[in-house]
Design a protein around this motif. Structure first.
Motif, PDB file in Angstrom:
ATOM      1  N   ASP A   6       0.831  -1.209   0.000  1.00 53.69           N
ATOM      2  CA  ASP A   6       0.000   0.000   0.000  1.00 53.69           C
ATOM      3  C   ASP A   6       0.867   1.261   0.000  1.00 53.69           C
ATOM      4  O   ASP A   6       0.580   2.235  -0.702  1.00 53.69           O
ATOM      5  N   HIS A   7       1.947   1.219   0.774  1.00 53.13           N
ATOM      6  CA  HIS A   7       2.849   2.376   0.836  1.00 53.13           C
ATOM      7  C   HIS A   7       3.531   2.588  -0.508  1.00 53.13           C
ATOM      8  O   HIS A   7       3.619   3.731  -1.003  1.00 53.13           O
ATOM      9  N   LEU A   8       4.016   1.492  -1.126  1.00 49.43           N
ATOM     10  CA  LEU A   8       4.743   1.629  -2.389  1.00 49.43           C
ATOM     11  C   LEU A   8       3.812   2.081  -3.514  1.00 49.43           C
ATOM     12  O   LEU A   8       4.187   2.924  -4.343  1.00 49.43           O
ATOM     13  N   LEU A   9       2.603   1.550  -3.555  1.00 48.71           N
ATOM     14  CA  LEU A   9       1.669   1.945  -4.608  1.00 48.71           C
ATOM     15  C   LEU A   9       1.307   3.418  -4.532  1.00 48.71           C
ATOM     16  O   LEU A   9       0.925   4.028  -5.540  1.00 48.71           O
ATOM     17  N   ASN A  10       1.410   3.990  -3.347  1.00 48.43           N
ATOM     18  CA  ASN A  10       1.073   5.404  -3.165  1.00 48.43           C
ATOM     19  C   ASN A  10       2.309   6.264  -2.887  1.00 48.43           C
ATOM     20  O   ASN A  10       2.178   7.392  -2.405  1.00 48.43           O
ATOM     21  N   TRP A  69      14.611   7.010  -8.232  1.00 48.01           N
ATOM     22  CA  TRP A  69      13.876   7.248  -6.995  1.00 48.01           C
ATOM     23  C   TRP A  69      13.740   5.983  -6.154  1.00 48.01           C
ATOM     24  O   TRP A  69      13.521   6.058  -4.922  1.00 48.01           O
ATOM     25  N   LEU A  70      13.876   4.801  -6.762  1.00 47.72           N
ATOM     26  CA  LEU A  70      13.788   3.555  -6.000  1.00 47.72           C
ATOM     27  C   LEU A  70      14.968   3.367  -5.050  1.00 47.72           C
ATOM     28  O   LEU A  70      14.948   2.482  -4.189  1.00 47.72           O
ATOM     29  N   THR A  75      11.078   3.298   0.083  1.00 52.18           N
ATOM     30  CA  THR A  75      10.291   2.449  -0.807  1.00 52.18           C
ATOM     31  C   THR A  75      10.253   1.013  -0.321  1.00 52.18           C
ATOM     32  O   THR A  75       9.348   0.255  -0.682  1.00 52.18           O
ATOM     33  N   GLY A  76      11.255   0.615   0.477  1.00 51.93           N
ATOM     34  CA  GLY A  76      11.347  -0.770   0.911  1.00 51.93           C
ATOM     35  C   GLY A  76      11.928  -1.706  -0.123  1.00 51.93           C
ATOM     36  O   GLY A  76      11.980  -2.922   0.071  1.00 51.93           O
ATOM     37  N   VAL A  77      12.390  -1.164  -1.248  1.00 53.18           N
ATOM     38  CA  VAL A  77      12.888  -1.958  -2.367  1.00 53.18           C
ATOM     39  C   VAL A  77      14.390  -2.206  -2.217  1.00 53.18           C
ATOM     40  O   VAL A  77      15.135  -1.328  -1.776  1.00 53.18           O
ATOM     41  N   ARG A  81      19.260  -4.636  -6.677  1.00 54.69           N
ATOM     42  CA  ARG A  81      18.860  -5.737  -7.560  1.00 54.69           C
ATOM     43  C   ARG A  81      17.713  -5.359  -8.495  1.00 54.69           C
ATOM     44  O   ARG A  81      17.059  -6.220  -9.068  1.00 54.69           O
ATOM     45  N   VAL A  82      17.496  -4.074  -8.660  1.00 53.20           N
ATOM     46  CA  VAL A  82      16.455  -3.590  -9.563  1.00 53.20           C
ATOM     47  C   VAL A  82      16.952  -3.617 -11.005  1.00 53.20           C
ATOM     48  O   VAL A  82      18.075  -3.191 -11.290  1.00 53.20           O
TER      49      VAL A  82
END
Length: 292
Positions: A6-10, A69-70, A75-77, A81-82
Motif C-alpha cells: 500500500d505504501h509503495l503503490l502510493n 527514486w527507488l 520504498t522498501g525496495v 537488484r532492480v
C-alpha cells in the motif's frame, strides 16, 4: 526491509520540471549513437544545431525524468537488484526541441511473484508541455524487483507480451555502441550507479557496468526510425518492448524488424537476444509497407 504494498503503490514521486534546450536534444541523440556514421546526413538533423533540429521520438523516456527514486530506502525496495523489464513510448503531440516540460510519474501497479521470485512494479510518466498543459507523450515502464517478492502483494494482472511473428525478419540493422556510452547517457539524468560504478555492478551480479536499458531502447528506436520511418519523425506513433538481457557498452546491437512492426534485438558479440517481444507503430505508406 520488506515492501509495504500500500505504501509503495502510493509512494509520492515529485513532478520534475525541466527546461529543455537544443543542447539537451542533441545530447540525447548523441548518447544513443546518432552521428556515428559521418557520411549519413540524415542523422545530422538530430545532432547538428545549425540544421533544422529534430527530436528522436524515443526522447520522452528522459524528459522530466524522476531519477533513480527507488534508491530511496522508504520504498522498501532492494535497489541494488532492480532491473528494467519493459518499456513503452507513445507520442501524442509533436515534441519540442526546446521549451519547458513537466514529467509526472505515478505507480500504476505492483505484482508479487512470490518469495524468491521477485516482483513487478508498473509505472507511467506523462510528459507535459508546461506552457499549454498538453500531454505530449506517455511512457510506461515495468521494473523487475529481483530482490523482493513474497510480501503479500497482488499476484496479477501481468501485462501480456507482444507475440513475435514466425519466419525471418524482413529488415536487419546493426548499430554499434561505444565503451563510454553509458557514462554519456547518464548525463540525460538517468544516474543509476549500475551503469557507472564497477563495485555496484558487481554487487548486482554483473561483471561490469551495463548499458542503460533505456539507452538500448534509444539504439533500437533509431534502427526502427531508419527502416520503418525513413527518418521521418512525424511517422512515429509508439513502440513497446521487453528487455531480456543487458548490453555491455561497446557491443553491437542488431535490430531485427518485421514489416508489421514487430522487432527484437541481439548483441552480435554474444549472439544473445537483449530485446524481445517488441512492436512499433509507424504511419504506413499506401502499400502497407515502411513509410518512404
Amino acid at each position: 526491509m520488506t515492501i509495504n504494498p500500500d505504501h509503495l503503490l502510493n509512494f509520492p514521486i515529485p513532478d520534475v520540471r525541466q527546461r529543455l534546450t537544443r543542447r539537451d536534444t542533441i545530447l540525447y541523440a548523441l548518447s544513443v549513437g546518432l552521428g556515428q556514421d559521418p557520411l549519413d546526413a540524415r542523422q545530422l538533423d538530430f545532432v547538428d544545431q545549425h540544421r533544422t533540429l529534430r527530436v528522436l521520438p524515443s526522447m520522452p523516456v528522459v524528459l522530466g525524468h524522476p531519477g533513480f527514486w527507488l534508491l530511496d530506502p522508504r520504498t522498501g525496495v532492494d535497489a541494488v537488484r532492480v532491473v528494467h523489464g519493459e518499456q513503452s513510448v507513445e507520442i501524442l503531440r509533436p515534441l519540442p526541441v526546446e521549451g519547458e516540460v513537466i514529467g509526472r510519474t505515478r505507480i500504476t501497479g505492483l505484482v508479487d511473484k512470490g518469495a524468491g521470485r521477485g516482483a513487478l512494479l508498473y509505472s507511467e510518466k506523462q510528459v507535459i508541455d508546461a506552457a499549454s498543459g498538453d500531454v505530449l507523450a506517455l511512457t510506461r515502464s515495468t521494473t523487475f524487483l529481483r530482490g523482493d517478492g513474497g510480501f503479500g502483494g497482488p499476484s496479477g494482472p501481468v501485462r501480456p507480451a507482444h507475440p513475435m511473428p514466425e519466419g525471418a525478419p524482413e529488415f536487419v540493422v546493426d548499430l554499434p555502441t561505444r565503451p563510454e556510452q553509458a557514462l554519456l547517457y547518464r548525463l540525460n539524468g538517468d544516474d543509476n550507479p549500475l551503469h557507472a560504478d564497477p563495485t555496484f555492478a558487481e554487487q548486482a551480479g554483473f561483471p561490469r557496468p551495463i548499458l542503460h536499458g533505456l539507452c538500448t531502447l534509444g539504439v533500437v528506436a533509431h534502427a526502427l526510425l531508419r527502416v520503418l520511418g525513413d527518418y521521418d519523425t512525424t511517422a512515429f506513433r509508439s513502440l513497446d518492448l521487453r528487455f531480456s538481457a543487458p548490453v555491455l557498452p561497446g557491443e553491437t546491437i542488431r535490430t531485427e524488424i518485421w514489416r508489421d512492426g514487430s522487432f527484437r534485438a541481439r548483441v552480435l558479440e554474444r549472439d544473445e537476444i537483449v530485446v524481445n517481444n517488441g512492436h512499433a507503430v509507424f504511419e504506413r505508406a499506401p502499400d502497407g509497407g515502411p513509410k518512404r
